[in-house]
Design a protein around this motif. Structure first.
Motif, PDB file in Angstrom:
ATOM      1  N   ARG A   1      -7.141  -7.621   3.153  1.00 16.44           N
ATOM      2  CA  ARG A   1      -7.491  -6.368   2.484  1.00 16.44           C
ATOM      3  C   ARG A   1      -6.239  -5.615   2.076  1.00 16.44           C
ATOM      4  O   ARG A   1      -6.174  -5.045   0.985  1.00 16.44           O
ATOM      5  CB  ARG A   1      -8.342  -5.499   3.411  1.00 16.44           C
ATOM      6  CG  ARG A   1      -9.801  -5.422   2.996  1.00 16.44           C
ATOM      7  CD  ARG A   1     -10.506  -4.256   3.642  1.00 16.44           C
ATOM      8  NE  ARG A   1     -10.245  -4.132   5.069  1.00 16.44           N
ATOM      9  CZ  ARG A   1     -10.958  -4.763   6.000  1.00 16.44           C
ATOM     10  NH1 ARG A   1     -11.974  -5.509   5.663  1.00 16.44           N
ATOM     11  NH2 ARG A   1     -10.653  -4.628   7.270  1.00 16.44           N
ATOM     12  N   ALA A   2      -5.230  -5.649   2.947  1.00 20.17           N
ATOM     13  CA  ALA A   2      -3.972  -4.966   2.623  1.00 20.17           C
ATOM     14  C   ALA A   2      -3.319  -5.618   1.397  1.00 20.17           C
ATOM     15  O   ALA A   2      -2.799  -4.929   0.515  1.00 20.17           O
ATOM     16  CB  ALA A   2      -3.029  -4.998   3.819  1.00 20.17           C
TER      17      ALA A   2
ATOM     18  N   ARG B   1      -4.832  -7.140  -1.072  1.00 14.13           N
ATOM     19  CA  ARG B   1      -5.577  -6.768  -2.280  1.00 14.13           C
ATOM     20  C   ARG B   1      -5.350  -5.301  -2.628  1.00 14.13           C
ATOM     21  O   ARG B   1      -5.341  -4.923  -3.798  1.00 14.13           O
ATOM     22  CB  ARG B   1      -7.069  -7.073  -2.098  1.00 14.13           C
ATOM     23  CG  ARG B   1      -7.346  -8.569  -2.023  1.00 14.13           C
ATOM     24  CD  ARG B   1      -8.822  -8.885  -2.135  1.00 14.13           C
ATOM     25  NE  ARG B   1      -9.601  -8.441  -0.996  1.00 14.13           N
ATOM     26  CZ  ARG B   1      -9.625  -9.032   0.196  1.00 14.13           C
ATOM     27  NH1 ARG B   1      -8.860 -10.095   0.409  1.00 14.13           N
ATOM     28  NH2 ARG B   1     -10.367  -8.582   1.168  1.00 14.13           N
ATOM     29  N   ALA B   2      -5.163  -4.485  -1.584  1.00 12.78           N
ATOM     30  CA  ALA B   2      -4.886  -3.067  -1.842  1.00 12.78           C
ATOM     31  C   ALA B   2      -3.570  -2.926  -2.594  1.00 12.78           C
ATOM     32  O   ALA B   2      -3.468  -2.169  -3.561  1.00 12.78           O
ATOM     33  CB  ALA B   2      -4.838  -2.302  -0.525  1.00 12.78           C
TER      34      ALA B   2
ATOM     35  N   GLU C   1      -4.012  -3.891  -6.191  1.00 15.59           N
ATOM     36  CA  GLU C   1      -4.721  -2.936  -7.047  1.00 15.59           C
ATOM     37  C   GLU C   1      -3.913  -1.684  -7.323  1.00 15.59           C
ATOM     38  O   GLU C   1      -3.915  -1.176  -8.437  1.00 15.59           O
ATOM     39  CB  GLU C   1      -6.063  -2.578  -6.422  1.00 15.59           C
ATOM     40  CG  GLU C   1      -7.029  -3.738  -6.534  1.00 15.59           C
ATOM     41  CD  GLU C   1      -8.465  -3.261  -6.511  1.00 15.59           C
ATOM     42  OE1 GLU C   1      -8.726  -2.156  -7.001  1.00 15.59           O
ATOM     43  OE2 GLU C   1      -9.299  -3.990  -5.971  1.00 15.59           O
ATOM     44  N   SER C   2      -3.261  -1.137  -6.322  1.00 13.54           N
ATOM     45  CA  SER C   2      -2.466   0.068  -6.533  1.00 13.54           C
ATOM     46  C   SER C   2      -1.529   0.289  -5.353  1.00 13.54           C
ATOM     47  O   SER C   2      -1.977   0.513  -4.232  1.00 13.54           O
ATOM     48  CB  SER C   2      -3.383   1.284  -6.687  1.00 13.54           C
ATOM     49  OG  SER C   2      -2.639   2.462  -6.475  1.00 13.54           O
TER      50      SER C   2
ATOM     51  N   ALA D   1      -1.974   3.882  -3.965  1.00  8.55           N
ATOM     52  CA  ALA D   1      -3.146   4.050  -3.110  1.00  8.55           C
ATOM     53  C   ALA D   1      -2.942   3.317  -1.789  1.00  8.55           C
ATOM     54  O   ALA D   1      -3.341   3.813  -0.728  1.00  8.55           O
ATOM     55  CB  ALA D   1      -4.393   3.538  -3.822  1.00  8.55           C
ATOM     56  N   ALA D   2      -2.311   2.141  -1.841  1.00  3.57           N
ATOM     57  CA  ALA D   2      -2.082   1.387  -0.609  1.00  3.57           C
ATOM     58  C   ALA D   2      -1.205   2.195   0.345  1.00  3.57           C
ATOM     59  O   ALA D   2      -1.481   2.289   1.541  1.00  3.57           O
ATOM     60  CB  ALA D   2      -1.441   0.034  -0.922  1.00  3.57           C
TER      61      ALA D   2
ATOM     62  N   VAL E   1      -3.116   5.059   2.054  1.00  2.64           N
ATOM     63  CA  VAL E   1      -3.968   4.770   3.208  1.00  2.64           C
ATOM     64  C   VAL E   1      -3.164   4.199   4.379  1.00  2.64           C
ATOM     65  O   VAL E   1      -3.735   3.721   5.352  1.00  2.64           O
ATOM     66  CB  VAL E   1      -5.139   3.810   2.868  1.00  2.64           C
ATOM     67  CG1 VAL E   1      -6.046   4.429   1.830  1.00  2.64           C
ATOM     68  CG2 VAL E   1      -4.635   2.458   2.416  1.00  2.64           C
ATOM     69  N   GLY E   2      -1.839   4.256   4.256  1.00  2.00           N
ATOM     70  CA  GLY E   2      -1.010   3.882   5.402  1.00  2.00           C
ATOM     71  C   GLY E   2      -0.671   2.409   5.490  1.00  2.00           C
ATOM     72  O   GLY E   2      -0.412   1.884   6.560  1.00  2.00           O
ATOM     73  N   ILE E   3      -0.685   1.717   4.336  1.00  2.25           N
ATOM     74  CA  ILE E   3      -0.259   0.317   4.333  1.00  2.25           C
ATOM     75  C   ILE E   3       1.235   0.284   4.058  1.00  2.25           C
ATOM     76  O   ILE E   3       1.715   0.972   3.160  1.00  2.25           O
ATOM     77  CB  ILE E   3      -1.027  -0.473   3.259  1.00  2.25           C
ATOM     78  CG1 ILE E   3      -2.485  -0.631   3.686  1.00  2.25           C
ATOM     79  CG2 ILE E   3      -0.393  -1.831   3.020  1.00  2.25           C
ATOM     80  CD1 ILE E   3      -3.389  -1.126   2.593  1.00  2.25           C
TER      81      ILE E   3
ATOM     82  N   ARG F   1     -12.907 -14.718 -15.321  1.00  3.24           N
ATOM     83  CA  ARG F   1     -12.769 -14.555 -13.865  1.00  3.24           C
ATOM     84  C   ARG F   1     -12.746 -15.899 -13.160  1.00  3.24           C
ATOM     85  O   ARG F   1     -12.773 -15.953 -11.930  1.00  3.24           O
ATOM     86  CB  ARG F   1     -13.895 -13.692 -13.324  1.00  3.24           C
ATOM     87  CG  ARG F   1     -13.835 -12.294 -13.888  1.00  3.24           C
ATOM     88  CD  ARG F   1     -14.465 -11.315 -12.971  1.00  3.24           C
ATOM     89  NE  ARG F   1     -13.787 -10.048 -13.080  1.00  3.24           N
ATOM     90  CZ  ARG F   1     -13.726  -9.174 -12.092  1.00  3.24           C
ATOM     91  NH1 ARG F   1     -14.249  -9.452 -10.933  1.00  3.24           N
ATOM     92  NH2 ARG F   1     -13.108  -8.022 -12.253  1.00  3.24           N
TER      93      ARG F   1
ATOM     94  N   ARG G   1     -19.783 -13.326  -1.926  1.00  2.60           N
ATOM     95  CA  ARG G   1     -20.845 -13.121  -0.941  1.00  2.60           C
ATOM     96  C   ARG G   1     -22.104 -12.634  -1.638  1.00  2.60           C
ATOM     97  O   ARG G   1     -22.045 -11.878  -2.594  1.00  2.60           O
ATOM     98  CB  ARG G   1     -20.434 -12.088   0.097  1.00  2.60           C
ATOM     99  CG  ARG G   1     -19.550 -12.672   1.164  1.00  2.60           C
ATOM    100  CD  ARG G   1     -18.791 -11.544   1.839  1.00  2.60           C
ATOM    101  NE  ARG G   1     -17.864 -10.966   0.877  1.00  2.60           N
ATOM    102  CZ  ARG G   1     -17.352  -9.751   1.012  1.00  2.60           C
ATOM    103  NH1 ARG G   1     -17.705  -9.005   2.013  1.00  2.60           N
ATOM    104  NH2 ARG G   1     -16.498  -9.289   0.119  1.00  2.60           N
TER     105      ARG G   1
END
Lengths: 238, 305
Positions: free
Chosen positions: B182-183, B185-186, B189-190, B193-194, B197-199, B296, B305
């Motif tokens: 997830r980190a 992909r964060a 994406e940005s 923003a990453a 959120v503390g990444i 894609r 999923r």
């Protein structure tokens, strides 16, 4: 009340351009402080210095009396400061749910995270409706709500809000500020709000600081600043 | 990749690992080995490009580092298979970490060009460091040994290659579903923003490059189990582009896509060896068609999923 956050004589810049020079400001525990000013006044830079994205060239940022110097953005979020960045910086290709989960990136308490997601959908019911939807497909107002909820998932004590009203209709601005004030009251959040919309920001905040060209030009109780006609005419565009 | 897809891949790989050497001809088993190496290469490029969104065009260089390290480790030091594979992966990972530092300073097209330059430089090293790599004469790869038994054929190597590939598929699928995934992909994406959120964006990027290079190096180690020869010609930019095409055709960002793209495009590229003059044209045609009708990716939908 004790100061939760204190900026002491902070300067910062990008390369040789100085964006902030000698800014001092205090955010008391449990207070709402507004940071106002025109485009390019240094408002966002101030927030970026606090959240560790930009390093100050001079001065110091203290949180609960301790210096944040040298801490990365991850350590600062862990210490209890979350930023709601401007410009709709959501994770567009992730669902609303994933955006909320990633907001709790630094946390390990699974049960607490699940509970907080429910709390957030309580404050922002629209997020429950859009739970599995890609965040990028939501409207501007919904994205702004998601941004605030995502920042709160880190369980901050201090929330930094960067232009929450940007690009929203007056009705939505009112809605978002209503929720912000509720969060402040119910979750005992301390807030530092950067705004161009001075009227709204002065109405909700107890103290305000006005920046121009990276320097503090006025500071004081929000009611007093709002009542000062010359200030309003010179800096607040009202 | 869903748990069900992963289970299907596991059954398929174990089944093939047992059955293929018994049923198929040596050439078919060789193709099988090669496809699995491409699967691991694709997984590696998927980590850095598909997950973390960082452009890396030096994949063939890391692959080459893995091949030479594993081959020389086995030949000169007498390392067993596992140690040679790990050594190849780790040395590639170390170089990947160094290249990752570039990603802290530049992005997008600049990062793509710099990593491309590293890839070209490494091919030059492979070609000219004659005392180690054999240079333009290539290098004979000694047989790998597992528990003291030398592996002398494609058929003997296949179960081993299939088993290791399965481990890497499971690892990357697990990574995709984890907080680290997830980190990644964060950050893709940005970055703003990453960080919000503390990444730790820097550490996350470095980790993506390191893991990616490790997988490429390990793919090189796998290659040495069934191949007897390596020449720097096959470690150039075309190989990187081939792997990049695999993950793009399969579906950038999807583990299933990287896997499917590697198998299908690996097969296509092997079949096209029969018609070398049309090879590039057909590659190009497939890429254009995919970009037009399935931007894609062809396999990405399956893994959702």
């Amino acid at each position: 009340m004790a100061d939760l956050l204190e900026l002491a004589d902070v300067s910062a810049g990008y390369g040789r351009i100085e964006a902030l020079s000698g800014v001092s400001l205090r955010v008391p525990e449990g207070g709402i402080v507004a940071l106002l000013g025109a485009n390019g006044a240094g408002k966002t830079t101030t927030l970026n210095v606090i959240s560790g994205i930009v390093a100050p060239t001079r001065g110091e940022v203290r949180f609960r009396g301790r210096s944040l110097r040298g801490l990365g953005s991850d350590a600062i979020v862990a210490a209890g400061i979350s930023q709601v960045p401007e410009g709709r910086e959501i994770f567009r290709d992730m669902s609303v749910h994933e955006n909320l989960v990633i907001g709790a990136h630094g946390r390990r308490d699974k049960a607490g995270i699940a509970r907080d997601i429910e709390v957030m959908t309580g404050y922002f019911p629209i997020l429950a409706k859009r739970f599995r939807q890609m965040a990028g497909t939501m409207s501007g107002g919904e994205q702004q709500m998601l941004l605030i909820a995502r920042a709160l998932m880190a369980r901050p004590h201090l929330l930094l809000l960067d232009e929450p009203s940007l690009g929203l209709s007056p009705l939505l601005v009112q809605q978002i500020f209503d929720i912000i004030v509720r969060l402040h009251r119910e979750e005992k959040l301390t807030l530092l709000i950067v705004e161009q919309n001075a009227a709204v920001a002065l109405a909700v905040s107890d103290h305000a600081t006005i920046l121009e060209n990276g320097e503090v030009v006025a500071q004081g109780p929000s009611a007093a600043l709002a009542a000062d006609d010359s200030l309003r005419a010179a800096y607040l565009g009202a | 990749m869903s748990a069900r897809t992963l289970a299907a891949v596991a059954v398929l790989l174990v089944g093939l690992g047992v059955a293929l050497p018994a049923l198929a001809t040596g050439y078919v088993v060789y193709i099988g080995n090669l496809l699995l190496v491409f699967v691991v290469l694709s997984l590696g490029l998927h980590v850095v490009i598909g997950e973390a969104g960082q452009f890396s065009l030096a994949h063939a260089a890391f692959y080459g580092i893995g091949i030479y390290t594993a081959a020389l480790g086995a030949g000169v030091l007498g390392l067993p298979f596992w140690a040679a594979l790990l050594a190849g992966g780790l040395l590639a990972a170390l170089c990947g970490l160094a290249i990752g530092v570039l990603s802290l300073r530049m992005r997008d097209i600049y990062l793509a060009l710099s990593t491309f330059a590293f890839g070209e430089a490494m091919q030059w090293v492979f070609l000219n460091w004659t005392s180690v790599t054999g240079g333009p004469n290539g290098l004979a790869i000694p047989p790998t040994s597992v528990f003291g038994h030398p592996i002398l054929s494609d058929k003997a190597a296949f179960p081993l290659v299939a088993g290791v590939t399965l481990v890497f598929v499971a690892l990357v699928a697990g990574l995709h579903a984890s907080g680290l995934g997830r980190a990644f992909r964060a950050v893709r994406e940005s970055e703003v923003a990453a960080a919000a959120v503390g990444i730790d964006v820097r550490r996350t990027k470095l980790l993506a490059f390191t893991l990616s290079a490790f997988l490429a190096g390990a793919a090189g180690g796998l290659f040495t189990t069934f191949s007897t020869f390596i020449h720097p010609d096959s470690l150039g930019f075309q190989t990187t582009i081939l792997v990049l095409t695999m993950i793009v055709v399969g579906g950038v960002g999807s583990v299933t896509g990287a896997l499917g793209g590697a198998v299908v495009f690996g097969l296509v590229s092997e079949l096209l060896r029969q018609v070398p003059s049309y090879q590039e044209m057909i590659y190009g045609g497939i890429l254009i068609l995919v970009m037009m009708y399935a931007p894609r990716g062809v396999f990405a939908r399956l893994g959702r999923r």
